[in-house]
Scaffold this active site. Sequence first.
Site, PDB file in Angstrom:
ATOM      1  N   CYS A   2       0.829  -1.215   0.000  1.00 18.99           N
ATOM      2  CA  CYS A   2       0.000   0.000   0.000  1.00 18.99           C
ATOM      3  C   CYS A   2       0.859   1.258   0.000  1.00 18.99           C
ATOM      4  CB  CYS A   2      -0.878   0.026   1.239  1.00 18.99           C
ATOM      5  SG  CYS A   2      -1.795  -1.476   1.521  1.00 18.99           S
ATOM      6  N   ARG A  27       4.160   0.585  -6.484  1.00 17.48           N
ATOM      7  CA  ARG A  27       4.149  -0.339  -5.352  1.00 17.48           C
ATOM      8  C   ARG A  27       3.098  -1.427  -5.547  1.00 17.48           C
ATOM      9  NH1 ARG A  27       6.338   2.564  -0.551  1.00 17.48           N
ATOM     10  NH2 ARG A  27       5.092   1.261   0.800  1.00 17.48           N
ATOM     11  N   TRP A  75      -3.318  -2.486  -1.330  1.00 21.99           N
ATOM     12  CA  TRP A  75      -3.021  -3.812  -1.878  1.00 21.99           C
ATOM     13  C   TRP A  75      -3.618  -4.793  -0.880  1.00 21.99           C
ATOM     14  CZ3 TRP A  75       0.392  -7.917  -0.366  1.00 21.99           C
ATOM     15  CH2 TRP A  75       0.667  -8.844  -1.384  1.00 21.99           C
ATOM     16  N   ASN A 101      -0.978   1.200   6.406  1.00 19.04           N
ATOM     17  CA  ASN A 101      -0.214   0.130   5.746  1.00 19.04           C
ATOM     18  C   ASN A 101       0.226  -0.842   6.825  1.00 19.04           C
ATOM     19  OD1 ASN A 101      -0.334   1.600   3.449  1.00 19.04           O
ATOM     20  ND2 ASN A 101       1.853   2.070   3.340  1.00 19.04           N
ATOM     21  N   GLY A 102       0.252  -2.130   6.494  1.00 21.27           N
ATOM     22  CA  GLY A 102       0.703  -3.116   7.479  1.00 21.27           C
ATOM     23  C   GLY A 102      -0.428  -4.068   7.805  1.00 21.27           C
ATOM     24  N   GLU A 483      16.173 -17.535 -11.345  1.00 17.36           N
ATOM     25  CA  GLU A 483      15.788 -16.134 -11.545  1.00 17.36           C
ATOM     26  C   GLU A 483      15.107 -15.943 -12.909  1.00 17.36           C
ATOM     27  OE1 GLU A 483      15.344 -13.694  -9.788  1.00 17.36           O
ATOM     28  OE2 GLU A 483      15.362 -11.949 -11.101  1.00 17.36           O
ATOM     29  N   LYS A 487      11.345 -14.484 -13.384  1.00 14.48           N
ATOM     30  CA  LYS A 487      11.015 -13.323 -14.223  1.00 14.48           C
ATOM     31  C   LYS A 487       9.904 -13.685 -15.201  1.00 14.48           C
ATOM     32  CE  LYS A 487      12.300 -10.579 -12.493  1.00 14.48           C
ATOM     33  NZ  LYS A 487      13.110 -10.717 -11.322  1.00 14.48           N
ATOM     34  N   GLU A 490       6.517 -14.077 -13.326  1.00 16.59           N
ATOM     35  CA  GLU A 490       5.860 -12.921 -12.713  1.00 16.59           C
ATOM     36  C   GLU A 490       5.341 -11.903 -13.715  1.00 16.59           C
ATOM     37  OE1 GLU A 490       9.964 -10.897 -10.911  1.00 16.59           O
ATOM     38  OE2 GLU A 490       8.109 -10.721  -9.811  1.00 16.59           O
ATOM     39  N   HIS A 506      15.851 -36.911 -12.003  1.00 23.48           N
ATOM     40  CA  HIS A 506      15.285 -37.485 -10.769  1.00 23.48           C
ATOM     41  C   HIS A 506      13.798 -37.207 -10.642  1.00 23.48           C
ATOM     42  CE1 HIS A 506      19.235 -38.742  -9.490  1.00 23.48           C
ATOM     43  NE2 HIS A 506      19.683 -37.544  -9.835  1.00 23.48           N
ATOM     44  N   LYS A 602       5.543  -4.244  -5.159  1.00 18.49           N
ATOM     45  CA  LYS A 602       6.981  -3.987  -5.248  1.00 18.49           C
ATOM     46  C   LYS A 602       7.681  -4.297  -3.935  1.00 18.49           C
ATOM     47  CE  LYS A 602      10.833  -2.622  -7.017  1.00 18.49           C
ATOM     48  NZ  LYS A 602      11.482  -3.659  -7.849  1.00 18.49           N
TER      49      LYS A 602
HETATM   50  O1  M6R Z   1      12.910  -5.622  -1.716  1.00 18.55           O
HETATM   51  P1  M6R Z   1      13.386  -7.045  -1.632  1.00 18.55           P
HETATM   52  O2  M6R Z   1      14.631  -7.291  -2.396  1.00 18.55           O
HETATM   53  O3  M6R Z   1      13.509  -7.512  -0.203  1.00 18.55           O
HETATM   54  O4  M6R Z   1      12.228  -7.881  -2.288  1.00 18.55           O
HETATM   55  C1  M6R Z   1      12.270  -9.270  -2.315  1.00 18.55           C
HETATM   56  C2  M6R Z   1      11.230  -9.838  -3.262  1.00 18.55           C
HETATM   57  O5  M6R Z   1       9.942  -9.454  -2.845  1.00 18.55           O
HETATM   58  C3  M6R Z   1      11.450  -9.383  -4.703  1.00 18.55           C
HETATM   59  O6  M6R Z   1      12.723  -9.696  -5.162  1.00 18.55           O
HETATM   60  C4  M6R Z   1      10.406 -10.044  -5.627  1.00 18.55           C
HETATM   61  O7  M6R Z   1      10.647 -11.414  -5.704  1.00 18.55           O
HETATM   62  C5  M6R Z   1      10.404  -9.405  -7.008  1.00 18.55           C
HETATM   63  N1  M6R Z   1       9.064  -9.332  -7.495  1.00 18.55           N
HETATM   64  C6  M6R Z   1      11.190 -10.153  -8.012  1.00 18.55           C
HETATM   65  O8  M6R Z   1      11.128  -9.593  -9.278  1.00 18.55           O
END
Ligand code: M6R
Length: 607
Positions: A2, A27, A75, A101-102, A483, A487, A490, A506, A602
């Site tokens: 948020c 965000r 969010w 937020n939280g 990774e 990518k 997501e 396996h 984010k």
């Molecule tokens: O801000 P941070 O690096 O702690 O965030 C960690 C993850 O939330 C962040 O890397 C997330 O996996 C991204 N969406 C990856 O693209």
Amino acid sequence: MCGIIGYSGHRPAIPMIMDGLRRLEYRGYDSAGVAFVQNKRLETIRAQGKLDQLAAKIKASDAAHATTGLGHTRWATHGLPTEDNAHPHRDSGSHLALVHNGIIENYSSLKRELQSQGVSFSSQTDTEVLVHLISGFLNQGQDIPQAIKSTLDRVDGSYALAVINVHNPEEIWAARHSSPLILGLGTGENYVASDIPAFLPYTREVVFLEDRELVRITPSSWQVFDLRSMQEVDKTPQHISWDVQAAQKGGYRHFMLKEIMEQPEVIRDCTSGRIDPEQGSVVLEEIQDLPIPEVLHIVACGTSYHAGLWAKYLFEKWAQIPVQVDIASEFRYRSPILRKQDLVLTISQSGETADTLAGQRIAAEQGVKVLGLCNVLGSSVARESDAVIYTQAGPEISVASTKAMCSQMVALLLIALDWGRKRSFLSSDFVRRAVAGLSDLPQVMQAALPGMQDRASRLAQDFSRARSFFYLGRGMYTPLAMEGALKLKEISYIHAEGYAAGEMKHGPIALIDADFPTFALAPADELLPKLQANLQEVQARGGPILALTHPGSGVDISPVWEVPQVWGPLNSFLFLPALQLFAYEMAVYLGKDVDQPRNLAKSVTVE
Ligand code: M6R
């Protein structure tokens, strides 16, 4: 997560707030709202969906005169993303409006208690209990700061919150605990926000609030109080030198593409002042006072976790330090064996990820030193670490993390070199070669990136019908494979799995067929023959393969994607943008919302 902005000043508040909310869009959010006092009435306007929906509702209302107000992008965590659940929330008498937020962990019992006293709720959120509690304490005769304190004393969980009230229409009260909140100081106007970009065009003077601090702003004043003692706290404003342009797309179609293309600069910025190409040495002032650990525990989430997995290979090979890498949400609930001579290294782009912070607090409670690696100045990870290395990647706006990982890998590589040299496992010649390679890397990458984007775009089209992908690697390319898969998942919503190539046989190999392609990370290194054997197993089952490799590697697969070869582990830095660009081009081709993928935020500041 948020976004919050509060404005108290001399200009019409709502346009300022909407402007701030737009800069917080990155965000991630699913509904939004504003609150203000006008003609002695408290007004709230809220809408499900994007800010344009809220803007249309505001346009149809009369919000022209208020000069103080609150804005929020939500969010969803508790309750669906509906208008009723959107913030700001009001008390029953419409005297107060609150944004938060939280997560309020004990909200169910508080809600039951309030309901038994006759309070009716209009949302399913955890947040709404806060505004009713404050109202209850006001009704008992407490003043606003005391009522906020009494409320927060009853609450378990995390919060950044801001409150306006109908009786003092120019005043905003705000407080934080485990969620970021920053004060922006202007002339005749002040701000509170969850993130600096919200007010960056208007002021660069900021005050970072600490946990359990309460702040009051009016157009001409600001005060910070300790929520425990309610004593005023002395705070020193800091000047933020970020360029607003740096937070904009700079001519690229998406922030993600801009951020991928910025990686040569990111490598330059992250190594700047930390390598001496003349001397061939590494100078990491930030960790000079930290003893080299006997065991290194790396704790992180998502992409940052992959950077940690990647670095494990370097720490173990170069500095011969045993390394454990943990997903933060697992680390915090197992019983990690931490000893005083160990070090916990937390990696976080935002520096606000709830699980990562919890991990580092566990270490601190056990008296183990914490080194924070993060990108955001003054973030919680930075403030709560014994030492911090800033990755200096600049603001990362796209939800999918790209340049931040690159900068994390650079910083981790520098630490491994520093410790390897200090422990005498690396020769000065070796470090010299690594430093020379690092200082040449931005140029090599800069020259390669445009061609890589073209190739990625063509390949993405060729593979765009696939609904599932394997990403296979070996050694330090296994975390990169993970990774690459993350990518793709997501931003293009295509299922993908990153796997150690040797582990395929396996079980996962059962999935391979003509519709299940494999993206193979096949650098020309000592493990290539092993990887090729694994790829033959995939081919034998009719699985299509796309091989990312080096010119002259001898990889006999079609299609093959060649990127320039550099020194040793630095090759990872050219494989990484290939993976990012492939996912990016796939998402663009499939028409996805690249910078704000569905369901993602984010900065994940809740558990
Ligand atoms: O801000 P941070 O690096 O702690 O965030 C960690 C993850 O939330 C962040 O890397 C997330 O996996 C991204 N969406 C990856 O693209």
